[in-house]
Design a protein around this motif. Structure first.
Motif, PDB file in Angstrom:
ATOM      1  N   LEU A  39       0.800  -1.239  -0.135  1.00  0.00           N
ATOM      2  CA  LEU A  39       0.168  -0.090  -0.023  1.00  0.00           C
ATOM      3  C   LEU A  39       1.017   1.471   0.096  1.00  0.00           C
ATOM      4  O   LEU A  39       0.327   2.261  -0.088  1.00  0.00           O
ATOM      5  CB  LEU A  39      -0.705  -0.104   1.134  1.00  0.00           C
ATOM      6  N   ILE A 196      -4.521   2.508   6.858  1.00  0.00           N
ATOM      7  CA  ILE A 196      -4.557   1.318   5.927  1.00  0.00           C
ATOM      8  C   ILE A 196      -5.937   1.375   5.103  1.00  0.00           C
ATOM      9  O   ILE A 196      -5.915   0.918   4.051  1.00  0.00           O
ATOM     10  CB  ILE A 196      -4.222   0.115   6.758  1.00  0.00           C
ATOM     11  N   ARG A 200      -5.970   1.462   1.115  1.00  0.00           N
ATOM     12  CA  ARG A 200      -6.554   0.164   0.519  1.00  0.00           C
ATOM     13  C   ARG A 200      -7.664   0.762  -0.317  1.00  0.00           C
ATOM     14  O   ARG A 200      -8.008   0.283  -1.508  1.00  0.00           O
ATOM     15  CB  ARG A 200      -7.276  -0.531   1.689  1.00  0.00           C
ATOM     16  N   ASP A 204      -7.914   0.268  -4.355  1.00  0.00           N
ATOM     17  CA  ASP A 204      -9.270   0.000  -5.093  1.00  0.00           C
ATOM     18  C   ASP A 204      -9.690   0.799  -6.290  1.00  0.00           C
ATOM     19  O   ASP A 204     -10.109   0.537  -7.435  1.00  0.00           O
ATOM     20  CB  ASP A 204     -10.328  -0.459  -4.113  1.00  0.00           C
TER      21      ASP A 204
END
Length: 365
Positions: A39, A196, A200, A204
């Motif tokens: 990430l 996080i 994330r 996406d």
């Protein structure tokens, strides 16, 4: 490719004071301890943004969120900073609190930090898609969108102009300078899971695997953060605050002063209520009305305590930090004490009074 001596990938290395300092390598190691390697690239697109207490007190949060959405930016995570105190804010700005940084805040941190003792902030991770920023980095783009630290230098389309920020201390929006700063600052005010989750979501969005409802959920998450803060509505603009203070003092002045200034104060109130004026335009109009009031009060030569203070308030040339503090003391003595926000608006505005004249700015924030 990594940046020499720090281990930071070149794509994540920025131009902040931190990134070029001896503390960069240690900060990067700490970031890697909290954020999964997969990430980390998202930090190039995601900017840590903080909506400060003055913005929430002014209730401009909807305009702020709307401006981000209209620009095509994506709020991938937001949360209220309810448990953050002096330690967290000092940690946030600590690289601006050293003489080694030429743009340091040492001379005015005592004043700039006061708003963080009055209200809460909201933290956000804001994704700046490549199609929006073009050749610029996400940080260059958002820095331009935010506008100069001194709102008198801002222009239409910049957040600090459009949201009517007050001065260098009360300028409503903070953003990180580069990817390393984003990771560090987000982890100061949020927990690892929140950071996080935001990165994330960014991943996406990049991959096109988010569902259709993500934007609606992001808006609801921000709305919940606003509700959690529950900031009472306060006008933090200088002209309305000064007008209100003057109006309250006038109410205690002699009947002669009140009658003679009735028309002038109708003009003051009409001017203070205008929301279409920039901070600079509002001040110019206030200055013009104050000059008229000065001439009028000079012809009356009021000797009562309230009338004398009203005359001093009308003389803008007297406005400095010492005067702001004396106004607060005199108002309290007259039985009309100022609120914490009123005092802060006057203290900061009169401390930075030269910015209204020269448009100068002594530091970057």
């Amino acid at each position: 490719m990594t940046w020499p001596t720090t281990g930071i990938p070149a794509s994540l290395h920025g131009s902040s004071y931190l990134s070029g300092s001896p503390w960069a390598a240690g900060t990067w190691s700490e970031v890697r301890r909290h954020i999964p390697t997969a990430l980390l690239p998202e930090l190039a697109d995601c900017v840590y943004v903080m909506l400060k207490p003055d913005a929430l007190a002014a209730h401009v949060q909807d305009a702020f969120f709307g401006a981000l959405s209209s620009a095509g930016l994506q709020v991938v995570q937001s949360w209220p900073c309810l448990r953050s105190g002096p330690r967290e804010y000092e940690e946030l700005y600590k690289f601006n609190l050293t003489l080694q940084n030429e743009q340091n805040m040492l001379s005015h941190w005592w004043l700039t930090s006061r708003q963080f003792t009055i209200g809460h902030s909201i933290a956000l991770l804001v994704r700046v898609p490549e199609k929006v920023r073009g050749e610029r980095t996400a940080y260059e783009y958002f820095g331009e969108l935010k506008g100069p630290s001194n709102p008198y230098l801002a222009r239409p389309g910049q957040l600090r102009y459009d949201l009517r920020a007050t001065n260098l201390a009360l300028n409503m929006v903070h953003c990180a300078d580069d990817p390393l700063c984003t990771a560090r600052e987000a982890l100061i005010f949020g927990n690892t899971a929140q950071v996080i989750a935001g990165l994330r979501c960014s991943a996406d969005l990049r991959a096109g695997t988010t569902d259709r409802d993500w934007a609606e959920r992001a808006a609801e998450q921000f709305a919940q953060a606003v509700r959690a803060v529950r900031a009472p509505r306060v006008d933090v603009r200088l002209v309305p605050v000064l007008t209100t203070v003057k109006l309250r003092v006038r109410g205690l002045a002699s009947e002669e002063v009140q009658q003679a200034t009735a028309s002038t104060y109708r003009s003051f109130l009409e001017h203070a209520d205008r929301e279409d004026l920039s901070v600079g335009e509002a001040w110019k109009g206030f200055e013009y009305l104050s000059e008229q009031e000065c001439r009028l009060l000079d012809s009356l030569s009021p000797t009562d305590r309230a009338g004398a203070l009203l005359r001093e308030l009308a003389d803008i040339s007297r406005h400095d930090l010492d005067f702001a503090r004396r106004v607060a003391t005199e108002a309290a003595g007259l039985g009309i004490p100022l609120t914490a926000w009123d005092e802060l608006v006057l203290d900061t505005a009169l401390y930075y009074r030269s910015h209204r004249v020269t448009g100068s700015s002594s530091c970057v924030e």
